[in-house]
Design a protein around this motif. Structure first.
Motif, mmCIF file in Angstrom:
data_model
loop_
_atom_site.group_PDB
_atom_site.id
_atom_site.type_symbol
_atom_site.label_atom_id
_atom_site.label_comp_id
_atom_site.label_asym_id
_atom_site.label_seq_id
_atom_site.Cartn_x
_atom_site.Cartn_y
_atom_site.Cartn_z
ATOM 1 N N LYS A 180 11.661 5.600 -1.666
ATOM 2 C CA LYS A 180 12.758 4.877 -1.123
ATOM 3 C C LYS A 180 13.123 5.341 0.592
ATOM 4 O O LYS A 180 13.456 4.433 1.383
ATOM 5 N N SER A 181 12.101 6.156 1.055
ATOM 6 C CA SER A 181 12.124 7.142 1.901
ATOM 7 C C SER A 181 10.377 6.874 2.336
ATOM 8 O O SER A 181 9.953 7.955 1.710
ATOM 9 N N PRO A 182 9.564 6.689 3.729
ATOM 10 C CA PRO A 182 8.758 6.374 3.351
ATOM 11 C C PRO A 182 7.897 7.946 3.964
ATOM 12 O O PRO A 182 9.011 8.285 4.718
ATOM 13 N N GLN A 183 7.441 8.697 3.576
ATOM 14 C CA GLN A 183 6.543 9.607 3.911
ATOM 15 C C GLN A 183 5.058 9.575 4.176
ATOM 16 O O GLN A 183 3.907 9.201 2.622
ATOM 17 N N PRO A 184 4.499 9.193 5.095
ATOM 18 C CA PRO A 184 3.002 9.323 5.728
ATOM 19 C C PRO A 184 2.414 10.678 5.156
ATOM 20 O O PRO A 184 2.635 11.337 5.063
ATOM 21 N N GLY A 185 0.953 10.384 4.037
ATOM 22 C CA GLY A 185 0.486 11.605 3.356
ATOM 23 C C GLY A 185 1.246 11.610 1.740
ATOM 24 O O GLY A 185 -0.133 12.427 1.678
ATOM 25 N N ARG A 186 2.211 11.180 1.909
ATOM 26 C CA ARG A 186 1.891 11.365 -0.084
ATOM 27 C C ARG A 186 1.020 10.779 -0.811
ATOM 28 O O ARG A 186 1.349 9.457 -0.016
ATOM 29 N N ILE A 187 1.024 11.120 -1.536
ATOM 30 C CA ILE A 187 -0.265 10.756 -2.821
ATOM 31 C C ILE A 187 0.771 10.433 -4.359
ATOM 32 O O ILE A 187 1.378 11.587 -4.354
ATOM 33 N N SER A 188 0.370 9.062 -4.023
ATOM 34 C CA SER A 188 1.241 8.447 -5.202
ATOM 35 C C SER A 188 0.108 8.572 -6.528
ATOM 36 O O SER A 188 -0.929 8.562 -6.178
ATOM 37 N N VAL A 195 -0.336 6.316 -10.245
ATOM 38 C CA VAL A 195 0.087 5.659 -11.070
ATOM 39 C C VAL A 195 -0.754 5.195 -12.167
ATOM 40 O O VAL A 195 -1.865 4.463 -11.629
ATOM 41 N N GLY A 196 -0.663 5.229 -13.825
ATOM 42 C CA GLY A 196 -2.383 4.491 -14.202
ATOM 43 C C GLY A 196 -3.454 5.423 -13.845
ATOM 44 O O GLY A 196 -4.080 4.813 -14.601
ATOM 45 N N GLY A 197 -3.508 6.584 -13.189
ATOM 46 C CA GLY A 197 -4.390 7.885 -13.404
ATOM 47 C C GLY A 197 -4.692 7.544 -12.514
ATOM 48 O O GLY A 197 -6.090 8.511 -11.644
ATOM 49 N N VAL A 198 -4.539 6.451 -11.463
ATOM 50 C CA VAL A 198 -4.927 6.280 -9.963
ATOM 51 C C VAL A 198 -4.406 6.875 -9.274
ATOM 52 O O VAL A 198 -3.303 6.418 -8.750
ATOM 53 N N LYS A 199 -4.850 7.705 -8.285
ATOM 54 C CA LYS A 199 -4.138 8.157 -6.984
ATOM 55 C C LYS A 199 -4.485 7.642 -5.688
ATOM 56 O O LYS A 199 -5.494 7.219 -5.462
ATOM 57 N N PHE A 200 -3.163 7.169 -5.080
ATOM 58 C CA PHE A 200 -3.526 6.586 -3.503
ATOM 59 C C PHE A 200 -2.099 6.706 -2.324
ATOM 60 O O PHE A 200 -1.202 7.510 -2.747
ATOM 61 N N GLN A 201 -2.458 6.408 -1.687
ATOM 62 C CA GLN A 201 -1.326 6.478 -0.597
ATOM 63 C C GLN A 201 -0.761 5.313 -0.771
ATOM 64 O O GLN A 201 -1.957 3.862 -0.296
ATOM 65 N N ASP A 202 0.744 4.955 -0.656
ATOM 66 C CA ASP A 202 1.421 3.590 -0.689
ATOM 67 C C ASP A 202 1.018 2.707 1.022
ATOM 68 O O ASP A 202 1.660 3.175 1.612
ATOM 69 N N GLU A 203 1.213 1.706 1.216
ATOM 70 C CA GLU A 203 1.149 0.470 2.777
ATOM 71 C C GLU A 203 2.623 1.051 2.753
ATOM 72 O O GLU A 203 2.997 1.483 4.490
ATOM 73 N N PHE A 204 3.552 1.631 1.895
ATOM 74 C CA PHE A 204 5.121 1.788 2.221
ATOM 75 C C PHE A 204 5.153 2.681 2.771
ATOM 76 O O PHE A 204 6.409 3.158 3.873
ATOM 77 N N GLU A 205 4.273 3.418 2.495
ATOM 78 C CA GLU A 205 4.443 5.157 3.353
ATOM 79 C C GLU A 205 4.476 4.346 4.965
ATOM 80 O O GLU A 205 4.964 5.825 6.041
ATOM 81 N N VAL A 227 5.663 2.271 7.158
ATOM 82 C CA VAL A 227 6.395 1.308 7.723
ATOM 83 C C VAL A 227 6.489 1.669 8.801
ATOM 84 O O VAL A 227 6.524 0.563 9.967
ATOM 85 N N GLN A 228 7.226 2.783 8.990
ATOM 86 C CA GLN A 228 7.288 3.457 10.884
ATOM 87 C C GLN A 228 6.249 3.157 11.723
ATOM 88 O O GLN A 228 6.160 3.108 12.421
ATOM 89 N N MET A 229 5.395 3.888 11.620
ATOM 90 C CA MET A 229 4.345 4.711 11.806
ATOM 91 C C MET A 229 3.586 3.119 12.661
ATOM 92 O O MET A 229 3.055 2.903 13.512
ATOM 93 N N CYS A 230 3.584 2.183 11.412
ATOM 94 C CA CYS A 230 2.830 0.673 11.946
ATOM 95 C C CYS A 230 3.819 0.600 13.065
ATOM 96 O O CYS A 230 3.256 -0.452 14.670
ATOM 97 N N GLU A 231 5.173 0.450 13.029
ATOM 98 C CA GLU A 231 6.049 -0.214 13.941
ATOM 99 C C GLU A 231 6.021 0.988 15.486
ATOM 100 O O GLU A 231 5.680 -0.470 16.095
ATOM 101 N N ASP A 232 5.883 1.491 15.077
ATOM 102 C CA ASP A 232 5.630 3.026 16.860
ATOM 103 C C ASP A 232 4.389 2.627 17.115
ATOM 104 O O ASP A 232 4.436 2.444 18.611
#
Length: 356
Positions: A267-275, A277-287, A289-294
């Motif tokens: 719910k709250s973007p946190q750049p650098g957070r690793i998600s 799912v199904g054994g695959v680790k990644f950073q989601d684009e959602f994290e 959002v604010q950095m891209c706007e800045d």
């Protein structure tokens, strides 16, 4: 050696379309438009705009991404790799029949599609995005390995997804999802246009900052592999597990990626957070959002600055609209003539050829 990327079935259909356009002045505009649309749909099923890429005969002994990096000076002969990842793509496609499907996927994880930088793939530099397919059939979720987070923003703004067939060492031709942009050589003069550097280093041009983005005399981007719908391929768009060499079928991986798209982001973007799912680790684009706007508000003064953005913005992809080409140009021209004829028609001439 075998080559790929050209579907020869239905050769009579393009000839029919040309004949249709040449004789269309005899038909009412509405009938012409309907017939062109029907033939275009048939062509989409049988003809690919992917260019032919011949296999090189010299054996390549690349086993790890460091071996790909060692080819840097052979791949980029006119300067740096800025916004020229299409040349990495071509190098690998020219040698695809020397590699297994799994090894080809691994090698495609060795460079950043936005910057062209060499990348050592890891969970931390794997990013999940949801991008539009060029044909308008919807979004697909997948992964890139990036050199840095600003590439997320540039991808969201300019990169779309298309397909191309590739044959591996086992002789099997598979359909892969690729990241694509429009052809900057559709408006090659833009490469010479001065702009202010995003980092305050004065004025430059794309011809200077992206010297490997070079145009041929026929408006082609030199050395660029093209996708099935005629766009420039700059990277592979990985499905779940593709870049881990865990799966054998690319289409199944794409289904996995679609399933991943349904997982809810934080719910709250946190750049650098690793998600995960199904054994695959990644950073989601959602994290990001604010950095891209800045970054946008600060003139894109991070990552590559505006180099890739300016290259991709020369001929941006319009979803569901084919790129510039002989059939699209002829059809558009003929329909434009039909519109002009409509304006010339007077009352009572609705049945006349070219009138509605």
């Amino acid at each position: 050696m075998a080559s790929y990327g050209c579907t020869c079935g239905g050769l009579l259909q393009p000839l029919y379309l040309i004949l249709l356009l040449a004789t269309s002045f005899l038909q009412p505009r509405s009938a012409l438009a309907n017939e062109i649309a029907q033939v275009s749909e048939q062509l989409a099923l049988t003809v690919t705009q992917a260019n032919e890429i011949a296999q090189v005969e010299e054996p390549w002994k690349g086993r790890v991404v460091n071996d790909l990096f060692a080819e840097y000076n052979n791949v980029f002969r006119h300067g740096n790799r800025n916004a020229a990842s299409h040349k990495w793509v071509r190098f690998l496609l020219e040698r695809s029949e020397q590699m297994t499907h799994e090894h080809l996927l691994y090698m495609f994880s060795g460079f950043c599609g936005v910057s062209g930088s060499p990348v050592r793939p890891s969970d931390y530099n794997r990013y999940r995005l949801r991008l539009d397919r060029v044909d308008g059939s919807g979004k697909v979720a997948g992964f890139f390995h990036y050199c840095c987070w600003p590439c997320v923003c540039d991808t969201q703004d300019f990169i779309r997804v298309d397909t191309r067939n590739v044959t591996a060492i086992d002789g099997i031709t598979r359909t892969y999802n690729f990241a694509v942009i429009g052809n900057p050589c559709n408006n090659a003069q833009e490469l010479q246009k001065p702009f202010k550097d995003a980092f305050g280093r004065g004025t430059s041009t794309l011809a200077h900052d992206a010297p490997e983005v070079r145009c041929g005399e026929n408006g082609e981007l030199l050395q660029a592999p093209m996708s099935d719908h005629g766009f420039v391929i700059i990277a592979m768009f990985f499905g779940a597990g593709d870049d881990n060499n865990n799966n054998d079928d690319n289409n199944n991986n794409n289904n996995d990626a679609l399933a991943l798209a349904d997982s809810e982001p934080q719910k709250s973007p946190q750049p650098g957070r690793i998600s995960e799912v199904g054994g695959v680790k990644f950073q989601d684009e959602f994290e990001f959002v604010q950095m891209c706007e800045d970054r946008k508000n600060n003139g894109y003064n991070s990552g590559m600055g505006e180099i890739f953005r300016k290259v991709a913005a020369i001929s941006p992809i319009e979803i569901g609209v084919p790129p510039q080409g002989v059939f699209g140009s002829l059809a558009s021209s003929r329909l434009a003539e039909g519109n002009a004829s409509d304006e010339e028609c007077s009352a009572g001439e609705e049945g006349k050829a070219g009138c509605r």
